[in-house]
Design a protein around this motif. Structure first.
Motif, PDB file in Angstrom:
ATOM      1  N   LEU A 163      -6.924   8.258 -16.556  1.00 58.55           N
ATOM      2  CA  LEU A 163      -5.480   8.430 -16.621  1.00 58.55           C
ATOM      3  C   LEU A 163      -4.991   8.845 -15.239  1.00 58.55           C
ATOM      4  CD1 LEU A 163      -5.091  10.454 -19.960  1.00 58.55           C
ATOM      5  CD2 LEU A 163      -4.303   8.116 -19.577  1.00 58.55           C
ATOM      6  N   ALA A 164      -3.983   8.185 -14.717  1.00 55.54           N
ATOM      7  CA  ALA A 164      -3.469   8.510 -13.389  1.00 55.54           C
ATOM      8  C   ALA A 164      -2.008   8.101 -13.291  1.00 55.54           C
ATOM      9  CB  ALA A 164      -4.293   7.810 -12.309  1.00 55.54           C
ATOM     10  N   ARG A 165      -1.332   8.677 -12.305  1.00 53.85           N
ATOM     11  CA  ARG A 165       0.051   8.309 -12.007  1.00 53.85           C
ATOM     12  C   ARG A 165       0.080   7.834 -10.551  1.00 53.85           C
ATOM     13  NH1 ARG A 165       3.733  10.717 -15.266  1.00 53.85           N
ATOM     14  NH2 ARG A 165       2.440  12.597 -15.331  1.00 53.85           N
ATOM     15  N   PHE A 166       0.819   6.782 -10.274  1.00 55.96           N
ATOM     16  CA  PHE A 166       0.802   6.268  -8.918  1.00 55.96           C
ATOM     17  C   PHE A 166       2.178   5.778  -8.499  1.00 55.96           C
ATOM     18  CE2 PHE A 166       0.163   2.622 -11.563  1.00 55.96           C
ATOM     19  CZ  PHE A 166       0.655   1.516 -10.884  1.00 55.96           C
ATOM     20  N   LYS A 167       2.351   5.683  -7.196  1.00 58.92           N
ATOM     21  CA  LYS A 167       3.588   5.160  -6.627  1.00 58.92           C
ATOM     22  C   LYS A 167       3.424   3.679  -6.319  1.00 58.92           C
ATOM     23  CE  LYS A 167       4.881   9.531  -4.428  1.00 58.92           C
ATOM     24  NZ  LYS A 167       5.199  10.211  -3.136  1.00 58.92           N
ATOM     25  N   ILE A 168       4.520   2.946  -6.360  1.00 56.55           N
ATOM     26  CA  ILE A 168       4.509   1.530  -6.010  1.00 56.55           C
ATOM     27  C   ILE A 168       5.223   1.344  -4.682  1.00 56.55           C
ATOM     28  CG2 ILE A 168       5.187  -0.793  -6.689  1.00 56.55           C
ATOM     29  CD1 ILE A 168       5.191   0.045  -9.542  1.00 56.55           C
ATOM     30  N   HIS A 169       4.528   0.708  -3.748  1.00 55.86           N
ATOM     31  CA  HIS A 169       5.092   0.467  -2.423  1.00 55.86           C
ATOM     32  C   HIS A 169       5.261  -1.030  -2.181  1.00 55.86           C
ATOM     33  CE1 HIS A 169       4.222   4.659  -1.337  1.00 55.86           C
ATOM     34  NE2 HIS A 169       3.055   4.475  -1.934  1.00 55.86           N
ATOM     35  N   GLN A 170       6.186  -1.341  -1.318  1.00 56.62           N
ATOM     36  CA  GLN A 170       6.429  -2.713  -0.884  1.00 56.62           C
ATOM     37  C   GLN A 170       6.464  -2.681   0.642  1.00 56.62           C
ATOM     38  OE1 GLN A 170       6.831  -5.177  -3.100  1.00 56.62           O
ATOM     39  NE2 GLN A 170       7.930  -6.864  -2.158  1.00 56.62           N
ATOM     40  N   ARG A 171       5.344  -3.040   1.282  1.00 57.43           N
ATOM     41  CA  ARG A 171       5.270  -2.900   2.734  1.00 57.43           C
ATOM     42  C   ARG A 171       4.471  -4.049   3.354  1.00 57.43           C
ATOM     43  NH1 ARG A 171       7.423   1.921   3.947  1.00 57.43           N
ATOM     44  NH2 ARG A 171       7.381   3.494   2.286  1.00 57.43           N
ATOM     45  N   LEU A 172       4.829  -4.370   4.604  1.00 56.22           N
ATOM     46  CA  LEU A 172       4.153  -5.443   5.321  1.00 56.22           C
ATOM     47  C   LEU A 172       4.021  -5.050   6.784  1.00 56.22           C
ATOM     48  CD1 LEU A 172       3.052  -8.392   5.225  1.00 56.22           C
ATOM     49  CD2 LEU A 172       5.365  -9.145   5.792  1.00 56.22           C
TER      50      LEU A 172
ATOM     51  N   LEU B 107       1.210  -4.350   1.221  1.00 57.63           N
ATOM     52  CA  LEU B 107       1.228  -3.655  -0.066  1.00 57.63           C
ATOM     53  C   LEU B 107       2.402  -4.178  -0.867  1.00 57.63           C
ATOM     54  CD1 LEU B 107       0.652   0.148   0.676  1.00 57.63           C
ATOM     55  CD2 LEU B 107      -0.865  -1.364  -0.599  1.00 57.63           C
ATOM     56  N   HIS B 108       2.214  -4.327  -2.165  1.00 55.20           N
ATOM     57  CA  HIS B 108       3.313  -4.814  -2.993  1.00 55.20           C
ATOM     58  C   HIS B 108       3.161  -4.281  -4.402  1.00 55.20           C
ATOM     59  CE1 HIS B 108       0.596  -7.707  -4.949  1.00 55.20           C
ATOM     60  NE2 HIS B 108       0.083  -7.877  -3.756  1.00 55.20           N
ATOM     61  N   SER B 109       4.165  -4.520  -5.207  1.00 56.98           N
ATOM     62  CA  SER B 109       4.096  -4.133  -6.607  1.00 56.98           C
ATOM     63  C   SER B 109       2.861  -4.748  -7.247  1.00 56.98           C
ATOM     64  CB  SER B 109       5.340  -4.616  -7.349  1.00 56.98           C
ATOM     65  OG  SER B 109       5.168  -4.518  -8.753  1.00 56.98           O
ATOM     66  N   PRO B 110       2.143  -3.986  -8.074  1.00 54.66           N
ATOM     67  CA  PRO B 110       0.930  -4.529  -8.699  1.00 54.66           C
ATOM     68  C   PRO B 110       1.212  -5.493  -9.834  1.00 54.66           C
ATOM     69  CG  PRO B 110       1.347  -2.301  -9.492  1.00 54.66           C
ATOM     70  CD  PRO B 110       2.364  -2.564  -8.419  1.00 54.66           C
ATOM     71  N   LEU B 111       2.481  -5.764 -10.123  1.00 54.33           N
ATOM     72  CA  LEU B 111       2.820  -6.689 -11.194  1.00 54.33           C
ATOM     73  C   LEU B 111       2.210  -8.064 -10.903  1.00 54.33           C
ATOM     74  CD1 LEU B 111       4.555  -6.126 -13.714  1.00 54.33           C
ATOM     75  CD2 LEU B 111       6.414  -7.349 -12.620  1.00 54.33           C
ATOM     76  N   GLY B 112       1.278  -8.482 -11.734  1.00 55.16           N
ATOM     77  CA  GLY B 112       0.590  -9.746 -11.515  1.00 55.16           C
ATOM     78  C   GLY B 112      -0.794  -9.592 -10.934  1.00 55.16           C
ATOM     79  N   GLY B 113      -1.119  -8.411 -10.378  1.00 52.60           N
ATOM     80  CA  GLY B 113      -2.465  -8.147  -9.892  1.00 52.60           C
ATOM     81  C   GLY B 113      -2.899  -9.012  -8.725  1.00 52.60           C
ATOM     82  N   GLN B 114      -2.008  -9.260  -7.756  1.00 51.86           N
ATOM     83  CA  GLN B 114      -2.330 -10.170  -6.657  1.00 51.86           C
ATOM     84  C   GLN B 114      -2.981  -9.486  -5.458  1.00 51.86           C
ATOM     85  OE1 GLN B 114      -2.141 -13.356  -6.579  1.00 51.86           O
ATOM     86  NE2 GLN B 114      -0.707 -14.013  -8.151  1.00 51.86           N
TER      87      GLN B 114
ATOM     88  N   GLN C 291       4.111 -12.493   2.609  1.00 51.48           N
ATOM     89  CA  GLN C 291       5.564 -12.416   2.455  1.00 51.48           C
ATOM     90  C   GLN C 291       6.020 -13.047   1.146  1.00 51.48           C
ATOM     91  OE1 GLN C 291       6.480 -14.255   6.342  1.00 51.48           O
ATOM     92  NE2 GLN C 291       7.724 -12.454   6.804  1.00 51.48           N
ATOM     93  N   LYS C 292       5.422 -14.174   0.802  1.00 50.37           N
ATOM     94  CA  LYS C 292       5.780 -14.845  -0.453  1.00 50.37           C
ATOM     95  C   LYS C 292       5.436 -13.973  -1.657  1.00 50.37           C
ATOM     96  CE  LYS C 292       5.116 -19.542   1.329  1.00 50.37           C
ATOM     97  NZ  LYS C 292       4.276 -20.777   1.241  1.00 50.37           N
ATOM     98  N   ILE C 293       4.257 -13.379  -1.638  1.00 46.81           N
ATOM     99  CA  ILE C 293       3.842 -12.532  -2.762  1.00 46.81           C
ATOM    100  C   ILE C 293       4.725 -11.287  -2.846  1.00 46.81           C
ATOM    101  CG2 ILE C 293       1.979 -11.092  -3.674  1.00 46.81           C
ATOM    102  CD1 ILE C 293       1.516 -14.061  -4.083  1.00 46.81           C
ATOM    103  N   LEU C 294       5.036 -10.687  -1.711  1.00 48.58           N
ATOM    104  CA  LEU C 294       5.912  -9.514  -1.714  1.00 48.58           C
ATOM    105  C   LEU C 294       7.280  -9.854  -2.306  1.00 48.58           C
ATOM    106  CD1 LEU C 294       3.709  -8.258   0.172  1.00 48.58           C
ATOM    107  CD2 LEU C 294       5.602  -7.181   1.411  1.00 48.58           C
ATOM    108  N   LYS C 295       7.811 -10.982  -1.901  1.00 49.35           N
ATOM    109  CA  LYS C 295       9.128 -11.385  -2.419  1.00 49.35           C
ATOM    110  C   LYS C 295       9.072 -11.635  -3.917  1.00 49.35           C
ATOM    111  CE  LYS C 295      12.806 -14.808  -1.705  1.00 49.35           C
ATOM    112  NZ  LYS C 295      13.233 -15.996  -0.904  1.00 49.35           N
TER     113      LYS C 295
END
Length: 542
Positions: free
Chosen positions: A257-266, A284-291, A332-336
């Motif tokens: 069990l953990a809590r984490f922050k979501i970053h969007q950085r390049l 770094l990007h949102s983990p939505l999709g696990g890319q 860049q494409k994945i981040l967007k």
């Protein structure tokens, strides 16, 4: 700075990206050392989704079979209620999302790296970096003391808080989301539909992935629940899941069990002089999709052969610079895409949520669009701009920079074989489809840099082509039409553009023998078989 660096490459970070890069370099005969700050392996599964293209690039070097043996293929992803993406019909030997705990991925890559002679140094923290025109100097410390390491190149694969990136002065621009999801590996009394599920309702979002052993990876968050240092409980997890699902799936027996922050950085750049970045150190990007894990491994495979060619003295001008030119736009494409998906999934408006469900269900209900979406998410449609102009292509749709499928090839000499099996040694592959042997005879002038294959009979999906030059990372470098007129000169020019000057292959054979240990020096531990149980270093957590 020492006039002669002790190693060709030092990789900082022994996560999947760093280990994959070490395998690429060592297989090409380049000596490298991996420095890892952490001393013990993580018990957390962390990143766990390997997509089709990632499995393919791992298959190019023979790593995929061990991962399919321990992984669980998942054929569907549900990006919204009533909508699903079916991976089973996509164009790949790996038509699924493979659920493989990161620890198993690292274990397989590290064992391969050690077998190839890579030195993996654990408990080694980098705290200083200087570079000049001759190489890079690192200051390293362990519990035993401090020392300096020198290398021709240093690659930072040391994650979100990359020391290499910071010491190199490379900016890491972006933002942090105002949502702090809970991450959990738990059992569920009332689990969602089997498969990877991504849901967003009323400002909340949830991602669920079945491990196949009764446990589920859950990531769940809500805009109204920002970051806190409070310890996560099963009861809180239950409440958050109920907000998204509309019912309580009753989580229990949590092993993480953990809590984490979501970053969007390049990173502003992937290279400065003799220092390069890969993986989470670069993006770094949102983990939505696990890319995230997939992007990092593909960074490594793209960079490995280019860095080896540079060190061995045969790289054509500008080749190493194509690493950033090709990989940064992919990030860049994945981040967007992940930024848009995250904002849509956590939008508070029920109208937006409802519209999203209707649109996705309608689009993904069409077979052609569903397959296109599956191939796009799996990375099969990603490609690069070619170096130089493509030749006339005849009836084939293959273009320079595109992924070359793992086709079955019938050779004039030898048994039929899969294309990727011919690429295990990391060389360029020249497919001579014309039957006149001109191309394969020309490429002999480039020695061991190119493997010529004389193909007997037509190859499906390569019709109309006379020659295909395949890069070591499985993308088309150059393709030629069926016209024999001027072919010899065209082949020669393409080889010169991609494989350097004709003649004996320069080679700096500094790679240690398989199983070699680090040279003894103060403050440095020798490599041992215990390294197979060492610590992964990765900030990506899904």
């Amino acid at each position: 700075m020492a006039p002669t660096p002790e190693q060709s490459v030092i990789i900082v970070g022994a996560g999947p990206t760093g280990l994959a890069l070490a395998c690429e370099l060592a297989a090409a005969g380049v000596s490298c050392t991996v420095l890892e700050r952490r001393t013990a392996p993580s018990a957390q599964s962390r990143a766990m989704a390997l997509y089709s293209r990632t499995m393919e690039v791992l298959d190019l070097r023979g790593h995929a079979d061990v991962l399919t043996a321990v992984g669980r293929p998942v054929g569907r992803m549900r990006p919204a209620r009533g909508a699903s993406i079916d991976f089973t019909g996509i164009d790949s030997r790996f038509p699924a999302l493979y659920v493989v705990p990161q620890s198993r991925t690292e274990e397989a890559l590290q064992q391969r790296a050690v077998d190839l002679g890579v030195i993996v140094q654990r408990g080694a923290e980098v705290f200083g970096l200087e570079q000049d025109a001759t190489g890079v100097r690192l200051n390293v410390r362990t519990e035993s003391g401090e020392w300096e390491e020198t290398a021709d190149y240093v690659v930072g694969c040391d994650g979100a808080h990359s020391v290499v990136r910071e010491l190199s002065g490379i900016a890491f621009r972006g933002h942090t989301y105002d949502i702090a999801p809970i991450l959990a590996d738990v059992r569920l009394e009332s689990p969602p539909q089997d498969g990877v599920t991504i849901l967003g309702e009323g400002g909340a979002m949830m991602v669920s992935v079945p491990f196949g052993d009764g446990y589920w990876r859950i990531a769940v968050g809500h805009r109204d629940h920002p970051w806190t240092r409070d310890e996560v409980t099963v009861e809180e997890l239950s409440e958050r899941l109920t907000e998204v699902l509309g019912f309580d799936p009753k989580p229990y027996d949590a092993r993480w069990l953990a809590r984490f922050k979501i970053h969007q950085r390049l990173a502003d750049q992937y290279r400065t002089g003799r220092v390069l970045l890969a993986g989470d150190a670069a993006h770094l990007h949102s983990p939505l999709g696990g890319q995230g894990l997939n992007l990092g491994i593909q960074d490594a495979v793209n960079l490995g052969w280019k860095l080896a060619a540079t060190l061995q003295g045969w790289a054509p001008a500008g080749l190493l610079d194509t690493y950033q030119a090709e990989r940064r736009p992919q990030a860049q494409k994945i981040l967007k895409a992940t930024d848009h998906a995250t904002r849509m999934a956590t939008h508070r408006s029920p109208v937006v949520s409802g519209l999203r469900r209707v649109v996705l269900s309608g689009l993904l209900g069409r077979r052609r669009i569903n397959r296109f979406a599956g191939e796009a998410i799996s990375g099969l449609r990603a490609g690069y701009a070619g170096r130089g102009r493509p030749a006339a292509l005849g009836g084939s749709g293959l273009r320079p920079g595109q992924r070359v499928p793992d086709l079955a090839v019938e050779r004039t000499e030898g048994a039929p074989v899969r294309l990727y099996e011919l690429m295990r040694d990391g060389r360029f592959l020249l497919l001579d489809l014309a039957g006149d042997r001109v191309a394969s005879e020309v490429c002999e002038g480039w020695g061991s840099r190119v493997c010529p294959v004389r193909v007997a009979g037509p190859v499906p999906r390569l019709d109309g082509l006379g020659v295909v030059l395949v890069r070591p990372d499985g993308y088309a470098a150059w393709v030629d039409g069926s016209s024999p007129q001027g072919r010899e000169e065209r082949v020669r020019q393409a080889l010169h553009r991609w494989c350097g000057t004709e003649g004996p292959t320069p080679h700096r054979d500094t790679a240690p023998a398989a199983g070699a240990t680090a040279p003894a020096r103060a403050g440095r531990k020798e490599q041992s078989e215990e390294a197979a149980d060492s610590e992964p270093a990765r900030a990506d957590r899904t």
